[in-house]
Design a protein around this motif. Sequence first.
Motif, PDB file in Angstrom:
ATOM      1  N   HIS A  40      25.917  21.910  26.635  1.00  0.00           N
ATOM      2  CA  HIS A  40      26.688  23.121  26.884  1.00  0.00           C
ATOM      3  C   HIS A  40      25.792  24.257  27.382  1.00  0.00           C
ATOM      4  O   HIS A  40      26.204  25.037  28.254  1.00  0.00           O
ATOM      5  N   ARG A  41      24.574  24.367  26.863  1.00  0.00           N
ATOM      6  CA  ARG A  41      23.686  25.423  27.319  1.00  0.00           C
ATOM      7  C   ARG A  41      23.280  25.192  28.780  1.00  0.00           C
ATOM      8  O   ARG A  41      23.281  26.116  29.602  1.00  0.00           O
ATOM      9  N   GLN A  42      22.909  23.971  29.123  1.00  0.00           N
ATOM     10  CA  GLN A  42      22.509  23.686  30.493  1.00  0.00           C
ATOM     11  C   GLN A  42      23.692  23.769  31.451  1.00  0.00           C
ATOM     12  O   GLN A  42      23.534  24.171  32.611  1.00  0.00           O
ATOM     13  N   GLN A  43      24.869  23.403  30.986  1.00  0.00           N
ATOM     14  CA  GLN A  43      26.045  23.527  31.841  1.00  0.00           C
ATOM     15  C   GLN A  43      26.365  24.994  32.097  1.00  0.00           C
ATOM     16  O   GLN A  43      26.722  25.377  33.230  1.00  0.00           O
ATOM     17  N   ASN A  44      26.235  25.834  31.085  1.00  0.00           N
ATOM     18  CA  ASN A  44      26.518  27.262  31.267  1.00  0.00           C
ATOM     19  C   ASN A  44      25.477  27.951  32.141  1.00  0.00           C
ATOM     20  O   ASN A  44      25.744  29.039  32.679  1.00  0.00           O
ATOM     21  N   ASN A  45      24.296  27.333  32.294  1.00  0.00           N
ATOM     22  CA  ASN A  45      23.266  27.915  33.151  1.00  0.00           C
ATOM     23  C   ASN A  45      23.457  27.568  34.625  1.00  0.00           C
ATOM     24  O   ASN A  45      22.724  28.094  35.476  1.00  0.00           O
ATOM     25  N   LEU A  46      24.403  26.679  34.935  1.00  0.00           N
ATOM     26  CA  LEU A  46      24.612  26.292  36.327  1.00  0.00           C
ATOM     27  C   LEU A  46      25.047  27.469  37.212  1.00  0.00           C
ATOM     28  O   LEU A  46      24.549  27.596  38.337  1.00  0.00           O
ATOM     29  N   PRO A  47      25.976  28.362  36.769  1.00  0.00           N
ATOM     30  CA  PRO A  47      26.311  29.511  37.637  1.00  0.00           C
ATOM     31  C   PRO A  47      25.114  30.403  37.949  1.00  0.00           C
ATOM     32  O   PRO A  47      25.000  30.927  39.075  1.00  0.00           O
ATOM     33  N   LYS A  48      24.211  30.578  36.988  1.00  0.00           N
ATOM     34  CA  LYS A  48      23.007  31.359  37.254  1.00  0.00           C
ATOM     35  C   LYS A  48      22.102  30.644  38.246  1.00  0.00           C
ATOM     36  O   LYS A  48      21.483  31.276  39.120  1.00  0.00           O
ATOM     37  N   ALA A  49      22.021  29.311  38.120  1.00  0.00           N
ATOM     38  CA  ALA A  49      21.165  28.549  39.034  1.00  0.00           C
ATOM     39  C   ALA A  49      21.704  28.596  40.455  1.00  0.00           C
ATOM     40  O   ALA A  49      20.929  28.573  41.426  1.00  0.00           O
ATOM     41  N   LYS A  50      23.033  28.682  40.618  1.00  0.00           N
ATOM     42  CA  LYS A  50      23.606  28.741  41.958  1.00  0.00           C
ATOM     43  C   LYS A  50      23.226  30.032  42.674  1.00  0.00           C
ATOM     44  O   LYS A  50      23.090  30.047  43.906  1.00  0.00           O
ATOM     45  N   LYS A  51      23.059  31.111  41.921  1.00  0.00           N
ATOM     46  CA  LYS A  51      22.629  32.367  42.538  1.00  0.00           C
ATOM     47  C   LYS A  51      21.175  32.292  42.998  1.00  0.00           C
ATOM     48  O   LYS A  51      20.800  32.864  44.018  1.00  0.00           O
TER      49      LYS A  51
END
Length: 421
Positions: A70-81
């Motif tokens: 869940h933590r790594q999945q929630n970091n995906l929007p930040k990684a897209k930026k």
Amino acid sequence: MLTMNYTYRIYPDATGQTELRSWLETCRGVYNYALRELKDWIASRKCSVDRCSLEKEYIIPADEPFPSYHRQQNNLPKAKKQFPHLGKVHSQVLQTTIRRLHDTWEAFQKRGHGFPRFKKFGQFKSFVFPQFKNNPINGFTIKLPKIGEVPIDLHRPIPDRFKVKQVRVLSRVRGTQWYVVVTIESSVSVPDVPVHGRAIGIDLGLERFLTASDGSFQKRPQFFKSMQRKLKLLQRRAARKQKGSQNWEKAQIEVARMHHRIANRRKDFHLKTAHQLCDRAPTIFAEDLNVKGLTRGMLRKDCVDAAFRQFLSLTEWVCWKRGVYFAKVNPNGTSQTCPSCFATVSKGLEVREHHCPECGYRTHRDRAAAEMVLDRGLENVVSQGLWGTETACQVGLSGVDDLDKWHGAGIPNREVGKPAL
């Protein structure tokens, strides 16, 4: 709920294949990055409490939580930026890539070995669309999100009352052949298949691929060995090419295509043999072989070529689909026990005939083993209370006592399907 997988061939154009390959590489990068975070967090917890290494140490705060799914999945929007190319891939495809890593991690924790590894170029060969609002298959095309409609070889239609739940896109033969595994689901409940009708036991081997307790057998086609000469020639041509050149890539594709053809021929043979067994009897018993141990012996190449594990798995699936009862039995000592009097008859692998000195029963070694598999299968279903209807062994009564009488001399051999002495 009933869930099944249907595999279809798709034919994307050159632009579509390029986009699919870029998606695979993007998913591979996300997988490796998430695995790197996981390994760094684990390595930072390995140092001693009172001292650190003089060479290097991972500087991660002590209160940093574990990089869960869940933590790594929630970091995906930040990684897209930070990495705009991630936005070209469907968001749920990236989420299932993270899920795939953590499924591997959880499996590693259960079995204690097989830590997740980084994926090299070309090793990541599939990605998943986990859900669909509408049916993506329309006639002879399948509509994939952000990719568009792709021609599909719908060689069998989706059954009625089934909905498409997810689609996995597969790359084969170094990205030159593409497939989709369509997962379909229905609310129909299918009961377990009961023991019924005529029963047979099967024995798997290398001299004969399959021998049944009724005396029939199937020869073993040597798929890999028959094509090994041509495969060796293709591999030799590929080794002489300059690595990384276009001719080298073409030669590698020829090698991969040959391996793919061998695997397809083997799977086709397994499926046809399984259907032949289902035509022969509605109850089938097989040995629960230690396939991993067989692939480590002197005959490992022949065992890998025969692919006993794949055959047993496909046979179980075909039996379930056709309403045939299938069960596995303990394989220990099936070829060293007489199926007529149950005496121990020791013999080496070079001895291909079974001859019991106690009762004089003589037959082929593999058939004797198949008859022993049948005996153990019937014993298991009786002890488990699964005996429902009469089988070919003509044991009409149910219960362990009746089975003991049958194993003894209470019922003549000709009544239980064995040759009279």
